[in-house]
Design a protein around this motif. Sequence first.
Motif, PDB file in Angstrom:
ATOM      1  N   LYS A  17       0.831  -1.213   0.000  1.00  0.00           N
ATOM      2  CA  LYS A  17       0.000   0.000   0.000  1.00  0.00           C
ATOM      3  C   LYS A  17       0.862   1.258   0.000  1.00  0.00           C
ATOM      4  O   LYS A  17       0.635   2.200  -0.776  1.00  0.00           O
ATOM      5  CB  LYS A  17      -0.925  -0.029   1.225  1.00  0.00           C
ATOM      6  N   GLU A  25       5.397   0.504  -9.076  1.00  0.00           N
ATOM      7  CA  GLU A  25       4.561  -0.557  -9.637  1.00  0.00           C
ATOM      8  C   GLU A  25       4.815  -1.810  -8.806  1.00  0.00           C
ATOM      9  O   GLU A  25       5.949  -2.291  -8.737  1.00  0.00           O
ATOM     10  CB  GLU A  25       4.914  -0.800 -11.098  1.00  0.00           C
ATOM     11  N   THR A  27       4.016  -5.776  -7.337  1.00  0.00           N
ATOM     12  CA  THR A  27       3.472  -7.125  -7.476  1.00  0.00           C
ATOM     13  C   THR A  27       3.685  -7.841  -6.157  1.00  0.00           C
ATOM     14  O   THR A  27       4.801  -7.850  -5.619  1.00  0.00           O
ATOM     15  CB  THR A  27       4.173  -7.905  -8.594  1.00  0.00           C
ATOM     16  N   GLU A  79      -8.310  -8.094   4.983  1.00  0.00           N
ATOM     17  CA  GLU A  79      -8.850  -8.156   3.627  1.00  0.00           C
ATOM     18  C   GLU A  79      -9.475  -6.821   3.214  1.00  0.00           C
ATOM     19  O   GLU A  79      -9.318  -6.370   2.075  1.00  0.00           O
ATOM     20  CB  GLU A  79      -9.878  -9.284   3.537  1.00  0.00           C
ATOM     21  N   GLU A  83      -8.270  -4.507   0.101  1.00  0.00           N
ATOM     22  CA  GLU A  83      -9.235  -4.139  -0.934  1.00  0.00           C
ATOM     23  C   GLU A  83      -9.314  -2.622  -1.081  1.00  0.00           C
ATOM     24  O   GLU A  83      -9.301  -2.079  -2.195  1.00  0.00           O
ATOM     25  CB  GLU A  83     -10.612  -4.709  -0.569  1.00  0.00           C
ATOM     26  N   GLY A  86      -6.142  -1.031  -2.930  1.00  0.00           N
ATOM     27  CA  GLY A  86      -5.689  -1.534  -4.221  1.00  0.00           C
ATOM     28  C   GLY A  86      -4.666  -2.632  -4.187  1.00  0.00           C
ATOM     29  O   GLY A  86      -4.090  -2.985  -5.229  1.00  0.00           O
ATOM     30  N   LEU A  88      -5.182  -5.865  -3.411  1.00  0.00           N
ATOM     31  CA  LEU A  88      -5.702  -7.126  -3.953  1.00  0.00           C
ATOM     32  C   LEU A  88      -5.484  -7.213  -5.460  1.00  0.00           C
ATOM     33  O   LEU A  88      -5.262  -8.306  -6.003  1.00  0.00           O
ATOM     34  CB  LEU A  88      -7.189  -7.268  -3.630  1.00  0.00           C
ATOM     35  N   LYS A  89      -5.553  -6.089  -6.152  1.00  0.00           N
ATOM     36  CA  LYS A  89      -5.359  -6.096  -7.607  1.00  0.00           C
ATOM     37  C   LYS A  89      -3.925  -6.449  -7.991  1.00  0.00           C
ATOM     38  O   LYS A  89      -3.675  -6.840  -9.131  1.00  0.00           O
ATOM     39  CB  LYS A  89      -5.721  -4.723  -8.178  1.00  0.00           C
ATOM     40  N   ARG A  90      -3.008  -6.280  -7.049  1.00  0.00           N
ATOM     41  CA  ARG A  90      -1.582  -6.560  -7.332  1.00  0.00           C
ATOM     42  C   ARG A  90      -1.142  -7.913  -6.780  1.00  0.00           C
ATOM     43  O   ARG A  90       0.027  -8.263  -6.845  1.00  0.00           O
ATOM     44  CB  ARG A  90      -0.697  -5.486  -6.713  1.00  0.00           C
ATOM     45  N   ARG A  92      -0.777 -11.982  -6.322  1.00  0.00           N
ATOM     46  CA  ARG A  92      -0.772 -13.278  -7.002  1.00  0.00           C
ATOM     47  C   ARG A  92      -0.886 -14.366  -5.934  1.00  0.00           C
ATOM     48  O   ARG A  92       0.122 -14.868  -5.421  1.00  0.00           O
ATOM     49  CB  ARG A  92       0.499 -13.466  -7.809  1.00  0.00           C
TER      50      ARG A  92
END
Length: 493
Positions: A17, A25, A27, A79, A83, A86, A88-90, A92
């Motif tokens: 975060k 960027e 991951t 969680e 969420e 942002g 969760l979008k990153r 795997r």
Amino acid sequence: MRVAVVGAGPAGIVAAKVLLESGFEVTVFDKYRRVGGIWSPGGCYDGLANQASLRLFEFADLPNRLHYASAIETQHYLEEYAENFGVLKRLRPGTEVVAVRPVDGPGRAGASGWLVESRPAGDKAAQAENEAFDYVVVASGAHHHVRVPNLPGRELFGGTVLHSNQVSAGTFEGRRVVVVGGGKSALDLATRAAREAVSATLVQRKVNWMVPERLLFGLVGYKWILMTRFGEALLPRYHDPACVRPIDRLGERVKRALWWGIARDMIISTGLYRLPRRLRPANPLPFHLAHAGVMPRGYVRSVRRGQITAKVSAVEAFTQAGLRLATGEEAAADVIVFATGHHKVFPFLDPRVRVHDSAERIRLYRGIVPPGVEQLGFVGFRQIFNNIMGMELSAHWLARYFLGALRTTPDEQKMQEAIDSRLAWQERVLPGSGGYDFGPYDIHSADELMHDMGLPSRRARNLLAEYLLPGGAAYRYTGLTPPRRRPSTGIVT
């Protein structure tokens, strides 16, 4: 600039975060299926609950009104945080990092970036994928690689042997249980076994201090006594002179007298005064306070009623019936649980990246970065009582370190010297801390990172609030907006 975050527990979530807000960027790799890791296999023991009182287990940007929350409530909070910001979008999920190695190039390790090798978790036959990243953040957690003593005679015992991480629903039902250990997890599991098992035995080498939920004879929550600047002033002086205030220079005689009173209160408020002296801590406070947890509800009552047989002894060997103790006694068992801690290791890291010393202590500057290694940091290994706050401040510090935006950044030699000085202090004040545990120094630890970032360490509007209200809480550290890097220029703004 691409960053790989290894781990999606609390440390990985908040690191991702903060880095996202700093313009990186990101991951996030995690071998488990759920962000937060509370309910992940091997992530904890069944029945784990949060030992944080109101407003302690929370990040600065998302209030958490839970009080001694259950594991599932804690999971939901993590969680929601992931969420909202942002992360969760990153993520795997179900992806295990098996290797992190420097990109070959001139200069120091990591100066040219890192190669991260990953594969589907649990599938060793799967084709591994290699990706290049500019930075790597290790947030893999300190409680996954179990430590179990290598006792002789294991082949003699026909029952079940587990680490505390492996306890699941139904493990204890109808069985004789022996729990080995003296920390929070050991007492938790022994108390649970008292309810579910045929018999429950707790074996501990020494009795650790346990903090009651409420002090002053049950009237005041522990954070109002132990987690204020005044409370921390009673501790041995912090290692960093920049974080020592006049109140920290209280005379040793005054400190001993106050700790004597706190110790008596803790014995009464936890109910330990009802137990034999051998089942009370032998050393005066604040000795080994770093190993203290919050006293499990029902532990003292279970011991008094004979539902837990508590023994103070080392363990020597397995026998056919259970365990042989150093006292010569035998503890009979069908299930033996070792609540004996964890190794703080990073098997995926390239062996050229040296994180431990010969005594297996973690050697990280500020508990965050390894000297002599570029573009690599750790979050979650500068542990304090309120560790979630420590993780968040570590993430802010690391983002600024990556951006070159700290107030000062010492060279490798100065980092090594600072680590040597801090480890010597920890060995004296926090024995057995492994180089990563700062124990009850929540506010001092925060001050140190705030000074490095060039931010004010005073977080209250008046002196009474600054010194007498709980300071080890994240809401005091809102507004730590990190600097951002302009994508086209690399300029920090």
